[in-house]
Scaffold this motif. Sequence first.
Motif, short mmCIF file in Angstrom:
data_model
loop_
_atom_site.label_atom_id
_atom_site.label_comp_id
_atom_site.label_asym_id
_atom_site.label_seq_id
_atom_site.Cartn_x
_atom_site.Cartn_y
_atom_site.Cartn_z
N MET A 292 0.80 -1.32 0.15
CA MET A 292 -0.06 0.00 0.11
C MET A 292 1.12 1.28 -0.19
O MET A 292 0.61 2.21 -0.88
CB MET A 292 -1.24 0.08 1.07
N HIS A 293 1.88 1.10 0.86
CA HIS A 293 2.81 2.34 0.96
C HIS A 293 3.31 2.62 -0.46
O HIS A 293 3.54 3.82 -0.97
CB HIS A 293 3.93 2.18 1.99
N ASN A 294 4.12 1.55 -0.82
CA ASN A 294 4.85 1.67 -2.44
C ASN A 294 4.07 2.17 -3.32
O ASN A 294 4.43 2.94 -4.38
CB ASN A 294 5.28 0.36 -2.79
N GLU A 295 2.60 2.01 -3.18
CA GLU A 295 1.52 2.44 -4.60
C GLU A 295 0.91 3.42 -4.03
O GLU A 295 0.09 3.91 -4.57
CB GLU A 295 0.74 1.04 -4.77
N ARG A 296 1.24 4.05 -2.59
CA ARG A 296 0.60 5.29 -2.26
C ARG A 296 -0.93 4.95 -2.34
O ARG A 296 -1.59 5.96 -2.70
CB ARG A 296 0.86 6.54 -2.89
N GLU B 36 -5.76 -8.35 -1.29
CA GLU B 36 -4.94 -8.25 -2.64
C GLU B 36 -5.78 -7.86 -3.80
O GLU B 36 -5.48 -6.97 -4.75
CB GLU B 36 -4.41 -9.78 -2.84
N ALA B 37 -6.91 -8.37 -4.08
CA ALA B 37 -7.85 -8.14 -4.98
C ALA B 37 -8.01 -6.55 -4.85
O ALA B 37 -8.16 -5.69 -6.07
CB ALA B 37 -9.10 -8.71 -4.92
N ALA B 38 -8.46 -5.83 -4.02
CA ALA B 38 -8.55 -4.45 -3.48
C ALA B 38 -7.51 -3.43 -4.08
O ALA B 38 -7.70 -2.55 -4.85
CB ALA B 38 -9.31 -3.97 -2.38
N VAL B 39 -6.42 -3.86 -3.48
CA VAL B 39 -5.15 -3.29 -3.72
C VAL B 39 -4.86 -3.19 -5.36
O VAL B 39 -4.61 -2.27 -5.87
CB VAL B 39 -4.20 -3.62 -2.97
N ASN B 40 -5.07 -4.66 -5.79
CA ASN B 40 -4.55 -4.63 -7.10
C ASN B 40 -5.90 -3.84 -8.15
O ASN B 40 -5.44 -3.35 -9.20
CB ASN B 40 -4.77 -6.01 -7.67
N THR B 41 -7.01 -3.97 -7.74
CA THR B 41 -7.73 -2.95 -8.45
C THR B 41 -7.77 -1.60 -8.69
O THR B 41 -7.84 -1.06 -9.51
CB THR B 41 -9.35 -3.47 -7.89
N GLY C 2 -7.54 8.08 -14.80
CA GLY C 2 -7.54 7.20 -13.35
C GLY C 2 -7.12 7.91 -12.30
O GLY C 2 -6.53 9.10 -12.32
N ASP C 3 -7.64 7.57 -11.08
CA ASP C 3 -7.34 8.38 -9.98
C ASP C 3 -5.77 8.40 -9.79
O ASP C 3 -5.05 7.46 -10.14
CB ASP C 3 -7.81 7.50 -8.58
N THR C 4 -5.23 9.25 -9.13
CA THR C 4 -4.00 9.48 -9.01
C THR C 4 -3.78 9.67 -7.39
O THR C 4 -4.60 10.21 -6.85
CB THR C 4 -3.27 10.53 -9.65
N PRO C 5 -2.63 9.28 -6.82
CA PRO C 5 -2.55 9.43 -5.50
C PRO C 5 -2.31 10.96 -5.00
O PRO C 5 -2.00 11.69 -5.50
CB PRO C 5 -1.45 8.65 -5.07
#
Length: 72
Positions: A15-19, A54-59, A69-72
């Motif tokens: 989560m941190h690495n992908e913000r 995992e599914a939620a983070v990958n989505t 798309g959304d950006t952090p």
Amino acid sequence: MNVWLKNGQAGWSKMHNERIRAEDVASELGVSTAYVSMILNGKRKPADAKERFEAAVNTIIQRRKLPGGDTP
């Protein structure tokens, strides 16, 4: 032992690495941010947590890659 969520390390790291915020995961899963935090901190251990997280983070990651798309 659920390695992905063990002490929240792997889950938080991805989560941190992908913000990705706990709020983002909670929204994707349809649960509260507090509940996501409890799972990541090991205070709640639902049987399907690893797969759902995992599914939620990958989505979320895939959605961010889409044009507009959304950006952090």
